[in-house]
Write a protein that holds these residues in place. Structure first.
Motif, short mmCIF file in Angstrom:
data_model
loop_
_atom_site.label_atom_id
_atom_site.label_comp_id
_atom_site.label_asym_id
_atom_site.label_seq_id
_atom_site.Cartn_x
_atom_site.Cartn_y
_atom_site.Cartn_z
N SER A 50 0.81 -1.22 0.00
CA SER A 50 0.00 0.00 0.00
C SER A 50 0.84 1.27 0.00
O SER A 50 0.30 2.38 0.01
N GLY A 51 2.17 1.11 0.02
CA GLY A 51 3.05 2.27 0.05
C GLY A 51 3.40 2.77 1.43
O GLY A 51 4.04 3.81 1.57
N ARG A 52 3.02 2.02 2.47
CA ARG A 52 3.32 2.41 3.85
C ARG A 52 4.55 1.65 4.32
O ARG A 52 4.51 0.43 4.47
N ASN A 53 5.65 2.33 4.56
CA ASN A 53 6.87 1.68 5.05
C ASN A 53 6.78 1.56 6.57
O ASN A 53 7.49 2.23 7.32
N VAL A 54 5.89 0.70 7.03
CA VAL A 54 5.61 0.53 8.45
C VAL A 54 6.18 -0.82 8.90
O VAL A 54 5.98 -1.84 8.24
N ALA A 55 6.89 -0.82 10.02
CA ALA A 55 7.43 -2.06 10.57
C ALA A 55 6.33 -2.82 11.30
O ALA A 55 5.43 -2.22 11.89
N VAL A 56 6.41 -4.15 11.27
CA VAL A 56 5.50 -5.00 12.03
C VAL A 56 6.34 -5.90 12.91
O VAL A 56 7.15 -6.70 12.42
N LEU A 57 6.17 -5.77 14.21
CA LEU A 57 6.92 -6.56 15.18
C LEU A 57 6.05 -7.70 15.70
O LEU A 57 4.85 -7.53 15.90
N ASN A 58 6.67 -8.84 15.94
CA ASN A 58 5.94 -10.01 16.40
C ASN A 58 6.35 -10.33 17.83
O ASN A 58 7.49 -10.71 18.10
N ALA A 59 5.41 -10.18 18.76
CA ALA A 59 5.65 -10.49 20.17
C ALA A 59 4.73 -11.61 20.62
O ALA A 59 4.13 -11.57 21.69
N GLY A 60 4.63 -12.64 19.76
CA GLY A 60 3.83 -13.81 20.11
C GLY A 60 4.68 -14.85 20.81
O GLY A 60 5.86 -15.03 20.50
N LEU A 61 4.07 -15.56 21.76
CA LEU A 61 4.73 -16.66 22.47
C LEU A 61 3.79 -17.86 22.50
O LEU A 61 2.63 -17.72 22.91
N ILE A 62 4.28 -19.03 22.12
CA ILE A 62 3.43 -20.21 22.19
C ILE A 62 2.96 -20.44 23.62
O ILE A 62 3.71 -20.29 24.58
N GLY A 63 1.68 -20.77 23.75
CA GLY A 63 1.12 -21.11 25.05
C GLY A 63 0.92 -19.95 25.99
O GLY A 63 0.51 -20.15 27.15
N ASN A 64 1.17 -18.73 25.53
CA ASN A 64 1.11 -17.59 26.43
C ASN A 64 -0.33 -17.28 26.83
O ASN A 64 -1.26 -17.45 26.05
N ARG A 65 -0.49 -16.84 28.08
CA ARG A 65 -1.80 -16.48 28.60
C ARG A 65 -1.83 -15.00 28.97
O ARG A 65 -0.79 -14.39 29.23
N LEU A 66 -3.00 -14.45 28.99
CA LEU A 66 -3.18 -13.05 29.36
C LEU A 66 -2.96 -12.83 30.85
O LEU A 66 -2.27 -11.89 31.26
N LEU A 67 -3.52 -13.72 31.69
CA LEU A 67 -3.58 -13.46 33.13
C LEU A 67 -2.55 -14.21 33.95
O LEU A 67 -2.23 -13.78 35.06
N TYR A 68 -2.03 -15.31 33.45
CA TYR A 68 -1.11 -16.13 34.24
C TYR A 68 0.07 -16.55 33.38
O TYR A 68 -0.04 -16.69 32.17
N GLY A 69 1.21 -16.78 34.06
CA GLY A 69 2.40 -17.23 33.37
C GLY A 69 2.36 -18.71 33.07
O GLY A 69 1.36 -19.40 33.26
N SER A 70 3.48 -19.22 32.57
CA SER A 70 3.58 -20.63 32.21
C SER A 70 3.17 -21.51 33.39
O SER A 70 3.51 -21.22 34.54
N PRO A 71 2.43 -22.60 33.13
CA PRO A 71 1.86 -23.39 34.22
C PRO A 71 2.88 -23.98 35.19
O PRO A 71 2.53 -24.30 36.34
N GLY A 72 4.13 -24.15 34.76
CA GLY A 72 5.14 -24.68 35.66
C GLY A 72 5.10 -26.18 35.84
O GLY A 72 5.81 -26.73 36.68
N VAL A 73 4.27 -26.87 35.04
CA VAL A 73 4.15 -28.32 35.15
C VAL A 73 4.62 -28.94 33.84
O VAL A 73 4.64 -28.29 32.80
N PRO A 74 5.03 -30.24 33.87
CA PRO A 74 5.42 -30.91 32.62
C PRO A 74 4.26 -30.90 31.63
O PRO A 74 3.11 -31.04 32.04
N PRO A 75 4.52 -30.74 30.35
CA PRO A 75 5.85 -30.60 29.74
C PRO A 75 6.28 -29.15 29.55
O PRO A 75 7.24 -28.89 28.83
#
Length: 397
Positions: free
Chosen positions: A193-218
């Motif tokens: 479209s002619g917009r020289n705009v950067a797109v950053l990716n801050a995705g993490l597999i399994g990530n949750r909004l309210l709590y961190g990684s479950p801390g259990v296997p696996p």
């Protein structure tokens, strides 16, 4: 950055890494950020270089540049810190792949990495191979150890859009080595479209909004901190960000009454409060926020991830997201990728096969639905550049 999965801790022993990443905006200078976020001991980098790749791990020798850190070609990164290289003059084409080469002169445990690169990386035979045009590959990897960002000084002056969320931002289900995540497709649309705009990716597999990684296997700690906790570091702390697109919350629902601890089970009200917390924080820092609805996941291959009760919660959250005035815009990913004949499931044509993550076509459809006028109207498109020259060590919170 993420900690490694339990039992998957790797080592690099006096070897080099060549990591391929995908840029978005074109620019005239570039710098990298390296992270020792989860390391408890100093991280030694003996050399670092950047170049345009040609085939696999090989690079175009004419494009190769040595990187320095406060004028020195080696750097020791303290525990839990991030270092930024000096900017180097380099013409970076829009939507270019870049090859980042790092030499680790000591036996180094990989304590900080991005797990789901969806991109092949390369580990050399012993020695400093950072300048090798034809790379002496010893093995391949599918993660990005220690490399947490590439900043391009855009020309003309531009800004960055940041996609924040879970594995559906990270590109799980897309074709590896093809840059078919929806943020990549969005970057391609912006450039067309002619917009020289950067797109950053801050995705993490399994990530949750309210709590961190479950801390259990696996999983252990590998799924990262809660979105509400990492937002300041991974969004507000990024150079040039003006717009944030939120795509998170599905794992909060899916993990409830399953791998999550009983105290971490969520309802719609808790998720809504989390979204409001992020939008308020973003607005306090002058960022515009686009929300997205949670796509369906009935039939997912993850045991216990979907139940009829969880489907009720997902629909309640989506109803609120569609009507909320907390966001500056809303993109209805749910409506775009769901099966009209079975709305709690992904449309088969958009299903990667696990009934949770879209495929390339699904991600393209999501990116195509994002109104570019909301992301980059003329008034915003004239804002500041997507990176600023400088060097510093950033201590993590």
């Amino acid at each position: 950055m993420q900690p490694p999965l339990p039992g998957a801790l790797d080592h690099v022993d006096a070897q080099s890494l060549r990591l391929i990443v995908h840029a978005s905006a074109a620019g005239s200078q570039v710098r990298i950020r390296l992270s020792n976020l989860y390391g408890d001991t100093p991280l030694s980098i003996g050399a670092a270089r950047i170049a345009l790749p040609t085939d696999g791990a090989d690079i175009d020798r004419e494009s190769d540049h040595a990187l320095a850190f406060a004028g020195k070609h080696s750097v020791v990164i303290p525990p839990h810190a991030t270092v930024v290289s000096d900017p180097v003059a380099m013409q970076v084409p829009a939507l270019a792949d870049l090859a980042i080469s790092l030499y680790l002169p000591e036996a180094t445990p990989v304590t900080s990495l991005h797990i789901l690169a969806q991109q092949t990386g390369y580990v050399s035979r012993p020695g400093d191979a950072t300048a090798a045009a034809h790379y002496p590959t010893a093995r391949k990897i599918d993660a990005w150890p220690f490399l947490t960002g590439v900043d391009v000084l855009a020309v003309p002056a531009a800004f960055a859009v940041l996609a924040f969320g879970d594995s559906t931002v990270d590109g799980d289900g897309s074709t590896a080595d093809a840059n078919h995540r929806w943020p990549d497709a969005l970057a391609k649309r912006l450039q067309a479209s002619g917009r020289n705009v950067a797109v950053l990716n801050a995705g993490l597999i399994g990530n949750r909004l309210l709590y961190g990684s479950p801390g259990v296997p696996p999983f252990g700690k590998a799924l990262g901190e809660a979105g509400v906790d990492r937002f300041s570091r991974d969004v507000i702390g990024q150079p040039g960000v003006k717009v944030v697109i939120l795509r998170i919350g599905g794992n909060d629902i899916g993990f409830s009454h399953g791998v999550a601890k009983p105290a971490e089970s969520v309802n719609a009200a808790a998720l809504i409060a989390g979204y409001r917390r992020l939008t308020a924080l973003a607005h306090q820092h002058g960022l515009r926020v686009l929300g997205t609805t949670i796509p369906p996941f009935e039939g997912t291959t993850l045991p216990g991830y979907w139940t009829p009760a969880k489907e009720v919660t997902r629909r309640q959250v989506n109803d609120w997201l569609r009507q909320s005035r907390d966001f500056d815009g809303m993109v209805d990913f749910d409506t775009i990728v769901r099966d009209p004949a079975h709305p709690s499931r992904l449309l088969p044509a958009f299903d990667s096969g696990d009934h949770l993550h879209p495929n390339d076509a699904g991600y393209r459809a999501e990116a195509a639905a994002i109104p570019l006028e909301i992301i980059a109207p003329p008034a915003i498109a004239k804002d500041h550049a997507s990176a600023h020259p400088g060097i510093g060590i950033e201590q993590s919170p």
